[in-house]
Design a protein around this motif. Structure first.
Motif, PDB file in Angstrom:
ATOM      1  N   VAL B  52      17.009   6.152  -7.577  1.00 24.14           N
ATOM      2  CA  VAL B  52      15.571   6.071  -7.308  1.00 24.14           C
ATOM      3  C   VAL B  52      15.303   5.521  -5.909  1.00 24.14           C
ATOM      4  N   PHE B  53      14.461   6.213  -5.162  1.00 26.63           N
ATOM      5  CA  PHE B  53      14.001   5.701  -3.870  1.00 26.63           C
ATOM      6  C   PHE B  53      13.018   4.562  -4.139  1.00 26.63           C
ATOM      7  N   SER B  54      11.898   4.900  -4.755  1.00 24.86           N
ATOM      8  CA  SER B  54      11.001   3.875  -5.297  1.00 24.86           C
ATOM      9  C   SER B  54      10.147   4.535  -6.363  1.00 24.86           C
ATOM     10  N   ALA B  55       9.994   3.840  -7.498  1.00 22.81           N
ATOM     11  CA  ALA B  55       9.216   4.399  -8.606  1.00 22.81           C
ATOM     12  C   ALA B  55       7.720   4.228  -8.390  1.00 22.81           C
ATOM     13  N   GLY B  56       7.330   3.593  -7.268  1.00 18.46           N
ATOM     14  CA  GLY B  56       5.904   3.417  -6.986  1.00 18.46           C
ATOM     15  C   GLY B  56       5.388   2.062  -7.414  1.00 18.46           C
ATOM     16  N   LEU B  57       4.091   1.954  -7.546  1.00 21.69           N
ATOM     17  CA  LEU B  57       3.462   0.672  -7.841  1.00 21.69           C
ATOM     18  C   LEU B  57       3.949   0.110  -9.177  1.00 21.69           C
ATOM     19  N   ASP B  58       4.144  -1.182  -9.231  1.00 22.00           N
ATOM     20  CA  ASP B  58       4.583  -1.861 -10.448  1.00 22.00           C
ATOM     21  C   ASP B  58       3.385  -2.040 -11.366  1.00 22.00           C
ATOM     22  N   ILE B  59       3.402  -1.332 -12.485  1.00 27.02           N
ATOM     23  CA  ILE B  59       2.192  -1.372 -13.308  1.00 27.02           C
ATOM     24  C   ILE B  59       2.019  -2.710 -14.005  1.00 27.02           C
ATOM     25  N   ALA B 101       4.641   9.022  -6.764  1.00 27.59           N
ATOM     26  CA  ALA B 101       3.470   8.185  -6.494  1.00 27.59           C
ATOM     27  C   ALA B 101       3.671   7.270  -5.279  1.00 27.59           C
ATOM     28  N   GLY B 102       3.582   5.966  -5.477  1.00 30.96           N
ATOM     29  CA  GLY B 102       3.729   5.022  -4.365  1.00 30.96           C
ATOM     30  C   GLY B 102       5.056   5.164  -3.627  1.00 30.96           C
ATOM     31  N   GLY B 103       6.089   5.626  -4.315  1.00 25.67           N
ATOM     32  CA  GLY B 103       7.369   5.874  -3.651  1.00 25.67           C
ATOM     33  C   GLY B 103       7.263   7.042  -2.688  1.00 25.67           C
ATOM     34  N   CYS B 104       6.513   8.044  -3.101  1.00 25.44           N
ATOM     35  CA  CYS B 104       6.256   9.189  -2.227  1.00 25.44           C
ATOM     36  C   CYS B 104       5.416   8.747  -1.030  1.00 25.44           C
ATOM     37  N   LEU B 105       4.419   7.898  -1.272  1.00 27.85           N
ATOM     38  CA  LEU B 105       3.580   7.398  -0.173  1.00 27.85           C
ATOM     39  C   LEU B 105       4.426   6.708   0.892  1.00 27.85           C
ATOM     40  N   LEU B 106       5.364   5.863   0.459  1.00 28.79           N
ATOM     41  CA  LEU B 106       6.233   5.180   1.422  1.00 28.79           C
ATOM     42  C   LEU B 106       6.920   6.192   2.332  1.00 28.79           C
ATOM     43  N   SER B 107       7.465   7.250   1.722  1.00 33.62           N
ATOM     44  CA  SER B 107       8.185   8.233   2.541  1.00 33.62           C
ATOM     45  C   SER B 107       7.224   9.018   3.436  1.00 33.62           C
ATOM     46  N   LEU B 108       6.033   9.328   2.910  1.00 29.64           N
ATOM     47  CA  LEU B 108       5.044  10.079   3.703  1.00 29.64           C
ATOM     48  C   LEU B 108       4.544   9.274   4.901  1.00 29.64           C
ATOM     49  N   SER B 109       4.680   7.966   4.830  1.00 26.30           N
ATOM     50  CA  SER B 109       4.177   7.115   5.914  1.00 26.30           C
ATOM     51  C   SER B 109       5.153   7.028   7.071  1.00 26.30           C
TER      52      SER B 109
END
Lengths: 250, 250, 250
Positions: B52-59, B101-109
Motif C-alpha cells: 500500500v502506498f497510502s490508504a488515505g484518510l484515517d477514518i 482516495a487521500g493516497g491518490c491525492l498525495l501522488s497527484l500533488s
C-alpha cells in the motif's frame, strides 16, 4: 509572399536564424495587417533557412538596453502576436527547421502545424533561467492541455518532431520541406470552402480569453520584461552568451 | 529520509496501510517545510509497505468526533497539501502500492508519478457515498483533463496501473519497487540542472489557481467536512465499517 | 419508454430524421422531468430511425418566423438541454445513426456515448455559415478538450464513428444497433450500484460552470438566435434549402 488564389506564403528571411528583432517583428506585423486588409484566404508561415524556422527573440535587443527601445521591442512583439493569433484568415505553420522559444510561439499562434523530421521545438525558456511570458504559456496550454503543458514548461522541454506529434504540439509530420509546404497547402485547401464569417467568429470565440488576458495585462507584461532585462545579473549572462556566439562564428 | 546530493526520499511508515491521521499529516507537513528550508533539490514520496502506498484518510479521526480535534485534522490535511502542491523543489511519487482516495491525492500533488504493476489508484470517494473535496477533484482534472476526470470522479473509479498510464494519471510503470525508485530518481536527475528559480516560478504559475481556490474557500471546505462527519447516518456507517475491519483483523 | 428495473429508454420517433421542432423538444423536456420525478436509475437516449439519431434543429421553426413562436422554440431547446445536461440520473446516448448539429448536442449532453459504425456526428454549424451557440461549443470542449474542439468547431467537422472514438467524442463503437443498446445498458449497469446522492453531486459539480454560463446569459443567447433568423439573407438561404429538400422528396 506571392498570393496564389488568395493564399499567401510568408517566408521569414532574416539570416542566419530568423531571430526576431524589432524590425523583423514590425515587418511581420505589417504583413499580417496587409493580409487582413487584402481579404487573404489563408497564410502559410515558414522560413527560408534550411535548418531553422525561427530561433526566437533576438537577444541583441535585450543587451545593453535603452528603456524606450526595449519597450518598443516588447510592444512590437505583442502587436505582432495579437494580429497573428486573432487573424480572420486560416493560418498554418510549415515548421521546416528548429523552433525554440519565440519561434515556437510563432508556430503555436497559427491554427495548424506541420513539421519536418529531425528538428526540435518547444518553449525552452526555463532552461535559460527565464520564465516564459504568460501568453506564451497560454498558447502551449491551449495546444497540448494542462498536464502536458505543465510538464513541458517546468522543464523548458524541447520536443523532437515525433514527440511533438505524439503530444499534439504539431498536427502532422512531413517527410521533407517540400512535403511540409504541400501539407500546409492541403490544410488551407480544406478550409477554403468554409463560410469565412462563421469560421472567423468561432476562431475568435476560442481565442478570446487568451487574447484578453494579454490585452488587459499588457503594461504589466511589458514591465516584467523590462525589469528582467535591466538586472545586472541578466546583462552579465547575455554578455557571456553573445561572446560565445561570436567565438563560434569566428 | 536520507538526503543524497540534495535529494530526499520521504518514506511513509505508519503500518499497516499509511492511513493519514492528524499526527501523520503533521509529520508530513513538517517534513515538507524542512525540505523547503534546507533547499532540497528534489523529493521522492513513497511507502515502506509492500502493498500500500497510502490508504488515505484515517477514518478513526472521523468516528465519534470532537469538534476541535476534527477541525484540526482537516486543517492539517489542508496545510500538508498546500505545502506539497506548491513545493519549490521537484517532487515525484513512487507509487509502490495501492493509492485510493487521500493516497491518490498525495501522488497527484507531486509533479510526476511512477507506479508498480498490479496496484490500483484513484479518487474512489463516490463509491463510499462521499463527494471528494473540490481540491482533490481539481488535482485529478489537472492531471487527466476534464472529460476523463468527470467520468472517473462520477464513478469513483479505481484505475489499474495500466489504465492509470493510459489515461495519464501516472507517467510511467516500473517493473517492480526497485525500478520504481530508480525511475523516480531518473525524473529528479532530469530536473537537477534546471535553473531552480525559473522552474519554481513556472510551477507555481500553473498551480496558482488550484491553490487559490482552496485558500480562499478554506473555511467553507472545512465546514463541509465537519457538517458531513457529524451526521448520525455517517457515524453509523463508520461504526459498521470499523467493526468489519476489526473482525478481519481478529 | 419502458422502465425496466428503473432504467428508461427514450426513443426519439419523429420521422423521417428526428428533427427537433418545438413540440418534439417539449416532449423530450417533459420526459426528462418525469424521469427525474420517478427517481429514474438511468436513461438511454436513442432513435427509432434506421439511419439517423437526430438531424438537429428543425429549420422549419426558423423559416418565415413569428417572433413569439421563434422565441418559444429557442427557450424550449434551452429548457430541454438544461434538464438533460444536469439530470440526477445516469444518461447514455446510443447513437444509432447520424448526429449532426443539434443531434450531436443531444448526445454530448449525456454522460456516455456509444455509436454504431459508418455514421457521422459533429457540430457542423460552421459549414452552414452558422456559429454554434456557446453552450453547444462548451459541451464539445468538455468532451474532447480545447485543441480538438477548436479545430472541429472552426471547420464544422463531421466525425466518422472511428474518428469520434479516437478523439474521445464517443466512448465506444458497437458493431450494430443491437450491440449499441447492449453497451449502453452495460454502462448504466456499471453505475447502478453507486450511491446516487454522491454521484449526482459530483456530476453537477463538473457541469455547474457550463450550466451557469447559459443560465446567466440565457436572454442574450435567445437574442442572438432571434436576430440571426430575422435576417433577410438567412431567410433566403432557408428558402432555397427547403426547396431543395422538397425536390428530393418529390
Amino acid at each position: 509572399m506571392p498570393l496564389k488564389m488568395g493564399v499567401a506564403t510568408v517566408t521569414m528571411n532574416r539570416p542566419p536564424v530568423n531571430s526576431l528583432n524589432t524590425e523583423h517583428l514590425e515587418t511581420l506585423h505589417r504583413t499580417f495587417i496587409r493580409l487582413e486588409n487584402e481579404k487573404c484566404r489563408g497564410m502559410i508561415l515558414t522560413s527560408s533557412s534550411p535548418t531553422v524556422f525561427s530561433a526566437g527573440l533576438d537577444i541583441r535587443e535585450m543587451y545593453k538596453p535603452e528603456l524606450e527601445k526595449a519597450r518598443k521591442f516588447w510592444r512590437t512583439l505583442q502587436d505582432m502576436w495579437l494580429k497573428l493569433y486573432s487573424s480572420p484568415y486560416p493560418t498554418v505553420a510549415a515548421i521546416n527547421g528548429h523552433a525554440p522559444a519565440g519561434g515556437c510561439l510563432l508556430s503555436l499562434s497559427c491554427e495548424y502545424r506541420v513539421i519536418v523530421p529531425k528538428v526540435r521545438m518547444g518553449l525552452n525558456e526555463t532552461q535559460l533561467g527565464i520564465v516564459a511570458p504568460q501568453w506564451f504559456q497560454d498558447c502551449m496550454r491551449n495546444a497540448i492541455g494542462e498536464r502536458e503543458a505543465e510538464k513541458a514548461l517546468i522543464a523548458g522541454r524541447m520536443f523532437s518532431s515525433e514527440e511533438a506529434l505524439k503530444v499534439g504540439l504539431v498536427d502532422e509530420i512531413a517527410q521533407n520541406k517540400e512535403e511540409c509546404i504541400q501539407k500546409a497547402e492541403a490544410f488551407l485547401a480544406s478550409q477554403a470552402n468554409l463560410p469565412m464569417l462563421a469560421r472567423k467568429t468561432v476562431k475568435l470565440g476560442f481565442r478570446h480569453q487568451t487574447l484578453s488576458r494579454l490585452l488587459t495585462g499588457r503594461e504589466a507584461d511589458t514591465k516584467i520584461f523590462i525589469d528582467y532585462i535591466f538586472q545586472p545579473k541578466v546583462q552579465k549572462g547575455l554578455e557571456m552568451y553573445l561572446q560565445s556566439l561570436s567565438k563560434k562564428a569566428a
